[in-house]
Motif scaffolding. Structure first.
Motif, PDB file in Angstrom:
ATOM      1  N   ASP A  80       7.758   1.434   5.237  1.00 15.50           N
ATOM      2  CA  ASP A  80       7.658   1.038   6.642  1.00 15.50           C
ATOM      3  C   ASP A  80       8.444   1.954   7.566  1.00 15.50           C
ATOM      4  O   ASP A  80       8.148   2.052   8.759  1.00 15.50           O
ATOM      5  CB  ASP A  80       8.139  -0.404   6.810  1.00 15.50           C
ATOM      6  CG  ASP A  80       7.214  -1.411   6.131  1.00 15.50           C
ATOM      7  OD1 ASP A  80       6.039  -1.035   5.895  1.00 15.50           O
ATOM      8  OD2 ASP A  80       7.655  -2.532   5.828  1.00 15.50           O
TER       9      ASP A  80
ATOM     10  N   HIS B 289      -5.791   9.126   3.966  1.00 14.25           N
ATOM     11  CA  HIS B 289      -4.595   9.920   4.209  1.00 14.25           C
ATOM     12  C   HIS B 289      -4.575  11.098   3.244  1.00 14.25           C
ATOM     13  O   HIS B 289      -5.246  11.095   2.210  1.00 14.25           O
ATOM     14  CB  HIS B 289      -3.332   9.077   4.002  1.00 14.25           C
ATOM     15  CG  HIS B 289      -3.064   8.108   5.112  1.00 14.25           C
ATOM     16  ND1 HIS B 289      -3.978   7.171   5.526  1.00 14.25           N
ATOM     17  CD2 HIS B 289      -1.961   7.932   5.906  1.00 14.25           C
ATOM     18  CE1 HIS B 289      -3.473   6.461   6.524  1.00 14.25           C
ATOM     19  NE2 HIS B 289      -2.235   6.908   6.771  1.00 14.25           N
TER      20      HIS B 289
ATOM     21  N   PRO C 222      -4.267   4.211   1.639  1.00 18.12           N
ATOM     22  CA  PRO C 222      -3.071   3.394   1.419  1.00 18.12           C
ATOM     23  C   PRO C 222      -3.343   1.900   1.318  1.00 18.12           C
ATOM     24  O   PRO C 222      -2.720   1.203   0.510  1.00 18.12           O
ATOM     25  CB  PRO C 222      -2.209   3.712   2.649  1.00 18.12           C
ATOM     26  CG  PRO C 222      -2.650   5.059   3.079  1.00 18.12           C
ATOM     27  CD  PRO C 222      -4.119   5.091   2.800  1.00 18.12           C
ATOM     28  N   SER C 223      -4.283   1.367   2.125  1.00 24.88           N
ATOM     29  CA  SER C 223      -4.522  -0.076   2.126  1.00 24.88           C
ATOM     30  C   SER C 223      -5.037  -0.572   0.783  1.00 24.88           C
ATOM     31  O   SER C 223      -4.791  -1.718   0.395  1.00 24.88           O
ATOM     32  CB  SER C 223      -5.520  -0.446   3.225  1.00 24.88           C
ATOM     33  OG  SER C 223      -6.757   0.227   3.019  1.00 24.88           O
TER      34      SER C 223
ATOM     35  N   SER D 221       2.946   7.671  -1.498  1.00 21.90           N
ATOM     36  CA  SER D 221       3.072   6.441  -0.715  1.00 21.90           C
ATOM     37  C   SER D 221       4.175   6.629   0.309  1.00 21.90           C
ATOM     38  O   SER D 221       5.019   7.520   0.176  1.00 21.90           O
ATOM     39  CB  SER D 221       3.397   5.243  -1.616  1.00 21.90           C
ATOM     40  OG  SER D 221       4.649   5.434  -2.261  1.00 21.90           O
TER      41      SER D 221
ATOM     42  N   ASP E 233      -4.636   1.528  -2.064  1.00 19.06           N
ATOM     43  CA  ASP E 233      -3.903   2.306  -3.064  1.00 19.06           C
ATOM     44  C   ASP E 233      -4.868   2.953  -4.056  1.00 19.06           C
ATOM     45  O   ASP E 233      -4.688   2.896  -5.271  1.00 19.06           O
ATOM     46  CB  ASP E 233      -2.887   1.429  -3.801  1.00 19.06           C
ATOM     47  CG  ASP E 233      -1.882   2.272  -4.589  1.00 19.06           C
ATOM     48  OD1 ASP E 233      -1.720   3.457  -4.231  1.00 19.06           O
ATOM     49  OD2 ASP E 233      -1.293   1.755  -5.555  1.00 19.06           O
TER      50      ASP E 233
ATOM     51  N   ARG F 249      -3.613  12.021   8.364  1.00 22.20           N
ATOM     52  CA  ARG F 249      -4.784  11.185   8.059  1.00 22.20           C
ATOM     53  C   ARG F 249      -5.976  11.644   8.872  1.00 22.20           C
ATOM     54  O   ARG F 249      -5.852  12.385   9.849  1.00 22.20           O
ATOM     55  CB  ARG F 249      -4.499   9.724   8.360  1.00 22.20           C
ATOM     56  CG  ARG F 249      -4.319   9.406   9.849  1.00 22.20           C
ATOM     57  CD  ARG F 249      -4.344   7.901  10.086  1.00 22.20           C
ATOM     58  NE  ARG F 249      -4.006   7.539  11.454  1.00 22.20           N
ATOM     59  CZ  ARG F 249      -4.873   7.505  12.465  1.00 22.20           C
ATOM     60  NH1 ARG F 249      -6.146   7.844  12.259  1.00 22.20           N
ATOM     61  NH2 ARG F 249      -4.488   7.145  13.677  1.00 22.20           N
TER      62      ARG F 249
ATOM     63  N   VAL G 137      -0.265   4.824  12.975  1.00 25.92           N
ATOM     64  CA  VAL G 137      -0.479   4.857  11.530  1.00 25.92           C
ATOM     65  C   VAL G 137      -1.539   3.823  11.203  1.00 25.92           C
ATOM     66  O   VAL G 137      -1.424   2.663  11.607  1.00 25.92           O
ATOM     67  CB  VAL G 137       0.822   4.554  10.770  1.00 25.92           C
ATOM     68  CG1 VAL G 137       0.561   4.463   9.270  1.00 25.92           C
ATOM     69  CG2 VAL G 137       1.877   5.610  11.076  1.00 25.92           C
ATOM     70  N   LYS G 138      -2.578   4.218  10.503  1.00 23.53           N
ATOM     71  CA  LYS G 138      -3.660   3.304  10.153  1.00 23.53           C
ATOM     72  C   LYS G 138      -3.918   3.407   8.656  1.00 23.53           C
ATOM     73  O   LYS G 138      -4.520   4.368   8.184  1.00 23.53           O
ATOM     74  CB  LYS G 138      -4.933   3.635  10.941  1.00 23.53           C
ATOM     75  CG  LYS G 138      -4.803   3.405  12.440  1.00 23.53           C
ATOM     76  CD  LYS G 138      -6.127   3.640  13.163  1.00 23.53           C
ATOM     77  CE  LYS G 138      -6.012   3.339  14.647  1.00 23.53           C
ATOM     78  NZ  LYS G 138      -7.296   3.533  15.357  1.00 23.53           N
ATOM     79  N   ASN G 139      -3.472   2.399   7.929  1.00 17.71           N
ATOM     80  CA  ASN G 139      -3.533   2.437   6.468  1.00 17.71           C
ATOM     81  C   ASN G 139      -4.938   2.297   5.900  1.00 17.71           C
ATOM     82  O   ASN G 139      -5.141   2.537   4.705  1.00 17.71           O
ATOM     83  CB  ASN G 139      -2.634   1.351   5.876  1.00 17.71           C
ATOM     84  CG  ASN G 139      -1.168   1.670   6.055  1.00 17.71           C
ATOM     85  OD1 ASN G 139      -0.793   2.837   6.144  1.00 17.71           O
ATOM     86  ND2 ASN G 139      -0.338   0.646   6.132  1.00 17.71           N
ATOM     87  N   ASP G 140      -5.895   1.904   6.738  1.00 17.38           N
ATOM     88  CA  ASP G 140      -7.252   1.709   6.228  1.00 17.38           C
ATOM     89  C   ASP G 140      -8.110   2.970   6.360  1.00 17.38           C
ATOM     90  O   ASP G 140      -9.326   2.920   6.149  1.00 17.38           O
ATOM     91  CB  ASP G 140      -7.928   0.538   6.949  1.00 17.38           C
ATOM     92  CG  ASP G 140      -7.993   0.738   8.454  1.00 17.38           C
ATOM     93  OD1 ASP G 140      -7.251   1.596   8.974  1.00 17.38           O
ATOM     94  OD2 ASP G 140      -8.788   0.028   9.114  1.00 17.38           O
TER      95      ASP G 140
END
Length: 753
Positions: free
Chosen positions: A65, A196, A230-231, A62, A233, A98, A190-193
């Motif tokens: 920010d 990664h 990440p979005s 993980s 987990d 990613r 950075v795109k958490n959806d």
């Protein structure tokens, strides 16, 4: 009530009794003295420095920010035993990124069809060319710098049970901060959806920061990978999997100097998968001239590096890469476990084309700007035509490519007949293109520059585990072209008949020796444009008119002299051709062959190297596989399998091996004799030539064990004249030089050579 095992119950009662005795010495209430602090539990497992192999498993990843990565992982040895004691300086590299789209970096060649690409989160600048900043995703976190400076003293937490937590932020030895945070240099977000991935490589060092080596000289290291969303987990599948690591390792073999970990980052990045985290699609490096002046840029992506190296090194003087890069499927092999194994056929990426097609020799003349020595600017978007209008990658390299098409054709020998007086052998064979017979008119009829015809079949015979004569190339072509004879006739059923006379070839010698008859081929078939098979057309100068005629792949066929086919080779197979084809596929130097006998029919014991040295297959192969330290030819099992190197496999009556001539000139029975070495000794001296392992005492030792070998004062000239070679030879080398002794004597030999 939980029941104890008997021994556990006994120990509990015993310790309880001892406790009562101890308390009886205190006050009546048993409370004299104070309770000490609880002891810290000891570590679980064994020290990582004591392992012979390590396996890392990333269990969680993980980032916050601020872009600081937190990584949880575990280490075990090859038997699953937990490994503790890893240090900050053992973290060789951690890379993060990613999956993304070409549109994010503006490199899409076909509008509306962007490719998925990997985007590094540790992007840095790599210089400038003509005012343009170059970028590379080659940054990473490490516990120690490439100069040997310690980067961090408290980034890694050892839980003493084989589990660890790593944070990419901490303190340097001087007390200053060390931090590696996400930085994309503003190229993308950075795109958490999106999926990664993190790559962790560990390189174990001792207390003095020196790397720990295994017995074979490799570093003790390991690579771990982890992919997640990440979005949510949640763990994710690896994206953009194009080539299996095992495919690269078929040539870049672990344990060899040419393994992946030794190519550019010694001992650190040991698997192909790791390359993709740093050498991403937008990597560009400066190109400099010999004086160090920047003259341009080049593709630094993993595909750019691999294509460039494997293309140019094939044509280099050292011939290091054994397979031409245009044979894409040498690396891009179909594999059910590789999700994107066929991505190379998509025709969406011009940069891939330009990795190889980047010179006047690699592009059509109408694409080339001769004035500026470069491809015309309006031809740089290759895929706008190729794959959409013209041939794409798969067609250009395979379906409509003469070199690839030629490997699909088969030469099959159906039958032989031996004349009653042994003065000729007649064979009937066919050339098949799928279900179609290839006519004689499509076989290249030109003369060969060294004599005979370009297209031929090869006749030999096997006795005493070797071929009896130097290779005999029998011309096959329609008559009327050139001055060299052809012995072939087109039959009505589409097959081809060849009659081989003793007047031109050693036919009766093979027949009288009772040899098994061996036939193989060196056939060329004419192709026109786009891989279309055609009748050969010869111009006024005797050249093919706008056609190409590549080799066909050869197989060796055996027959008894009564005409019955022999299913298996009568020769002992000291190595399997599959071991060669792991790297070479079908291309080996000057012909294509599917079996070891196709090489040995020419490079056999009867053939010296124009009077100076041996041209035997063992000598040729051994001498060619020690190029630039890429392979250690002393790793016998790599090519020979479990026992192909065994001296005991060589029969007592095996034929001797030629190692030159008495006068150092080309062999001529009228003027000189060949120098011969007995077969077991020849196997050894194919490698052990001066200055390594050959001396007067070595020669004396071989002779004392029944070997036939000698020299006339010049240790570089070995062997006895053929007239002096004994009628019977009894070598006993294998008595002491057993399989296990051979392996032990050659293990990790010459690591400095």
């Amino acid at each position: 009530m939980m029941m104890m095992k008997p021994n556990a119950l006994w120990r509990a009662m015993a310790f309880a009794g001892l406790g009562a005795l101890a308390l009886s010495g205190c006050g009546s209430d048993g409370s004299d003295g104070s309770n000490g602090e609880d002891g810290k539990p000891g570590p679980v497992g064994k020290p990582v420095t004591s392992a012979n192999a390590i396996v890392s498993t990333i269990t969680d990843a993980s980032f916050d920010d601020a872009g600081i990565l937190t990584l949880n992982f575990s280490l075990t040895d090859g038997n699953g035993v937990a490994l503790y004691g890893l240090k900050d300086i053992d973290i060789a590299a951690v890379s993060l990124g990613r999956i993304g789209s070409e549109d994010e970096i503006g490199s899409t060649d076909i509008e509306g069809s962007p490719r998925d690409i990997w985007l590094s989160y540790y992007t840095k600048t790599k210089g400038e060319v003509n005012g343009e900043t170059l970028f590379a995703g080659s940054g990473y976190f490490s516990g120690i710098s490439y100069r040997g400076d310690v980067n961090c003293t408290d980034c890694l937490t050892d839980n003493n049970d084989g589990t660890y937590t790593l944070v990419t932020k901490g303190t340097k030895p001087d007390g200053s901060a060390y931090e590696v945070a996400i930085n994309t240099n503003g190229l993308y977000e950075v795109k958490n959806d999106l999926t990664h991935g993190v790559y962790l490589t560990i390189k174990v060092r001792d207390d003095n920061a020196g790397e720990i080596h295994l017995a074979n000289g490799d570093y003790l290291n390991t690579a771990g990978f982890y992919y997640w969303l990440p979005s949510a987990d949640t763990v994710a599948e690896r994206p953009k999997h194009v080539i299996a690591n095992e495919t690269c390792e078929s040539c870049h073999r672990p344990g060899h100097d040419g393994n992946l970990g030794n190519m550019h980052h010694p001992g650190k990045h040991t698997v192909m998968d790791s390359c993709t985290f740093c050498h991403v699609e937008f990597n560009e490096y400066q190109t400099k001239d010999d004086d160090g002046n920047v003259i341009g840029k080049h593709d630094g992506s993993i595909k750019g590096i691999a294509h460039e190296f494997h293309s140019h090194s094939y044509f280099a003087d050292d011939g290091l890469y054994p397979q031409i890069a245009s044979n894409c499927q040498t690396c891009h092999q179909a594999n059910e476990s590789v999700a994107n194994a066929d991505a190379w056929t998509a025709d969406l990426d011009s940069a891939t084309c330009l990795n190889c097609h980047n010179s006047v020799y690699g592009v059509p003349s109408w694409h080339w700007d001769a004035d500026n020595n470069q491809i015309q600017e309006d031809k740089l978007n290759c895929v706008s035509c190729h794959g959409q209008i013209a041939r794409g990658a798969e067609a250009g390299h395979y379906d409509a490519n003469a070199n690839a098409r030629s490997t699909e054709l088969k030469v099959i020998f159906d039958e032989i007949s031996v004349a009653d007086d042994g003065t000729s052998i007649t064979t009937i064979f066919k050339v098949m293109d799928g279900d179609e017979l290839v006519p004689l008119s499509q076989i290249d009829p030109r003369d060969y520059k060294y004599g005979g015809k370009t297209s031929a079949i090869v006749l030999n015979g096997v006795k005493s585990d070797d071929f009896l004569v130097n290779y005999q190339k029998v011309g096959v072509a329609l008559p009327g072209v050139g001055s060299q004879p052809s012995y072939a006739t087109q039959l009505d059923d589409g097959r081809i008949e060849v009659t081989i006379p003793d007047t031109a070839y050693s036919v009766k010698e093979l027949v009288d020796a009772g040899a098994s008859i061996a036939l193989s081929s060196q056939i060329h078939v004419c192709f026109g444009s786009k891989g279309k098979r055609e009748d050969c057309v010869i111009d006024a100068e005797g050249n093919l008119d706008g056609q190409t005629a590549p080799y066909l792949v050869s197989d060796t066929f055996y027959f008894n002299q009564d005409g019955t086919a022999v299913a298996d080779s009568p020769r002992i197979q000291h190595a399997e051709m599959s071991a060669c084809q792991d790297c070479h596929t079908t291309a080996i130097k000057h012909r294509y062959t599917n079996d070891m006998d196709g090489c040995a029919t020419c490079h056999n014991g009867t053939r010296d190297k124009k009077g100076a040295g041996s041209s035997n297959l063992a000598y040729i192969v051994h001498s060619k596989h020690y190029i630039g330290g890429f392979f250690k030819k002393t790793d016998c099992a790599t090519c020979h399998g479990d026992n192909g190197f065994s001296l005991g496999l060589i029969p007592a009556d095996a034929a001797p091996v030629a190692f030159g001539t008495t006068d150092g000139g080309r062999f001529n029975p009228a003027t000189n004799e060949q120098l011969l070495v007995s077969p077991q000794a020849a196997a050894c001296v194919s490698c052990h030539l001066p200055p390594y392992g050959m001396s007067d005492s070595t020669v004396a030792h071989i002779k004392s064990m029944g070997g036939v070998i000698d020299h006339d004062g010049d240790i570089n000239t070995i062997g006895v004249p053929s007239s002096s070679y004994p009628a019977q030879v009894e070598e006993t080398c294998a008595t002491c030089h057993s399989n296990s002794q051979v392996l032990e004597a050659h293990s990790n030999w010459g690591s400095s050579h």
